[in-house]
Design an enzyme around this catalytic site. Structure first.
Site: not given
Ligand code: UD1
Length: 429
Positions: A332, A23, A120, A125-129, A96, A402
């Site tokens: 989470i 990661n 996964c 898992r949106p990317v809005d943030l 992702r 992966r």
């Molecule tokens: C990263 C890790 C993953 C780990 C996760 C939590 C990598 C490649 N992956 O995933 O292995 O399980 O941290 O420790 O580093 N969310 C939103 N909007 C956004 C982004 C996130 O709502 O724009 C939500 C997600 O749906 C989730 C939460 O925020 O419920 C936490 O996700 P996030 O910490 O962003 O996980 P990743 O960075 O995708």
């Protein structure tokens, strides 16, 4: 497609060297887009995910060279110029985290077109943030036919970014974009995972000015250019935790090296509570269990330094044969219990309701054919297979590949009966 077969019953005894953190490595690789000088990453894991990202970066203009140097496995990444700002769906959907090229591309060349990600299947898992952070930094964002178009022809501008929830990926993305912005950026409610501090160290070695990673407030003073650097990837805390659980499951004594026990304190505390022997060493930890059955303990996943969601599936596998009932709460990701029905195929007694699973320990598991559903879930099935009577076959192990480097070799060296069955190239239905 390949499968993994495990014959249960062997104890684990020996040493497992922990690889560099997947990661972290994939975000550090994206940082190479920020400079026209070479970035040398050492302690690099060789995984499907790093290969995917290498392919994507090559397409964007980065020369990616893997080699085995005096410091072990390393990757040299050099982007004299960005030759394309286009990250296509085919490459981004496979992983992702490749979405994180968007920020560095806009920061360096003022524009990018990047596909919305896949990854996964553990929830929406949106990317809005991520997009809110880039907009705060002055990028103009448009979404069109599954693609994000981002533009900042006059460069990004420092800003205050306050995340409503903690997101590892969005915090890293904001940091990657802000290092070349004009002025100061402050990220509030930042993720505190150790991979953030690793990214900060690498960016600072490249000439960036980042402070506070590892705390909820990160301050970035933008610079006009970054230079090349050499940086060692931190040890993979999830791989380390996975093998710690495997040792507690199978019994025996396993020494994990090249690691930092402080990165998985929450897990080690739970292993101790369950009755496993845990002895931190200078570069890792020794895990032992001799004969006796473990006690059930409850866990709840949380952002760092809490219990990592990426170790939840493995811990659930451990609890399937513990004494009593364990409650496992996932906070989470929604939909991150897909391993439960597969563990039940091995004889586990689990019921899931919303974000909570109850695991009632059984005396023994029985080998069966099971299917990997995501990266961490897949390794929980291998862990269960270590104690299941007879043979367990795990299919769809591309998920496993992966994120786990040489898994069969590492477990095999400690006495586990694990082998890879090469597939015939036919896709599995
Ligand atoms: C990263 C890790 C993953 C780990 C996760 C939590 C990598 C490649 N992956 O995933 O292995 O399980 O941290 O420790 O580093 N969310 C939103 N909007 C956004 C982004 C996130 O709502 O724009 C939500 C997600 O749906 C989730 C939460 O925020 O419920 C936490 O996700 P996030 O910490 O962003 O996980 P990743 O960075 O995708």
């Amino acid at each position: 497609m390949d499968r993994i077969a495990i014959t249960g019953g062997a104890q684990l005894n020996g040493t497992i060297p922990v690889s560099g953190a997947k990661n972290s490595a994939i975000k550090l690789m994206a940082a190479s887009l920020l400079t026209d000088e070479p970035l040398r990453l050492t302690n690099m894991p060789r995984l499907a995910d790093t290969r995917f990202l290498g392919k994507l970066l090559t397409r964007l203009g980065v020369q990616v060279t893997e080699s085995d140097g005096p410091d072990g496995q390393q990757t040299l990444l050099h982007a004299p110029e960005i030759t394309s700002g286009f990250a296509p769906y085919d490459l981004v959907r496979q992983m992702r985290a490749s979405f994180n090229v968007l920020g560095p591309l806009v920061a360096r060349s003022g524009q990018a077109k990047v596909s919305l990600p896949g990854g996964c299947t553990i929830g929406a898992r949106p990317v809005d943030l991520h997009l809110q952070a880039l907009e705060a930094l002055g990028a103009k964002i448009d979404l069109h036919e599954g693609y994000v178009y981002a533009q900042a022809p006059r460069g990004l501008k420092g800003a205050e970014i306050t995340f409503p929830i903690v997101s590892v990926g969005a915090t890293e993305h904001a940091m990657l974009a802000a290092v070349l912005a004009d002025g100061v950026t402050v990220i509030h409610n930042a993720a505190c995972e150790p991979e953030l501090a690793d990214l900060q160290d690498c960016l600072n070695a490249m000439g960036a000015k980042v402070e506070g990673a590892g705390t909820p407030t990160i301050t970035i003073t933008g610079v006009t250019r970054l230079k090349g650097a050499t940086h060692a990837v931190i040890p993979d805390r999830i791989e380390m935790g996975t093998y710690a659980v495997a040792a507690a499951m199978a019994g025996g004594e396993v020494r994990l090296t090249n690691a930092r026990p402080g990165l998985i304190d929450a897990l080690l505390d739970k292993l101790k509570e369950a009755g496993a022997g845990v002895e931190p060493t200078a570069d890792g930890v020794i895990i032992r269990r001799n004969g006796h059955r473990l006690d059930s303990v409850d866990i709840e996943t949380a952002p760092f330094p809490g219990f990592a969601t990426d170790l939840q599936a493995q811990f659930m596998a451990l609890m399937t044969t513990a004494k009593g009932e364990s409650r496992i709460r996932e906070t989470i990701f929604e939909n991150r219990f897909m391993h439960a029905p597969e563990l039940m195929r091995l004889g586990a007694d689990i019921s899931v309701s919303g974000g909570e699973a109850r695991v009632r320990g059984v005396e023994r598991l029985e080998g069966a054919e099971v299917m990997a559903t995501d990266l961490r879930a897949s390794v929980s099935l291998v862990i269960a297979g270590l104690v299941a009577r007879g043979e367990t076959t795990v299919s769809r192990i591309y998920h496993l590949d992966r994120g786990f480097e040489r898994l069969e070799e590492k477990l095999g060296a400690c006495g586990a009966q694990v082998r890879r069955i090469k597939g015939d190239g036919e896709p599995e239905l």
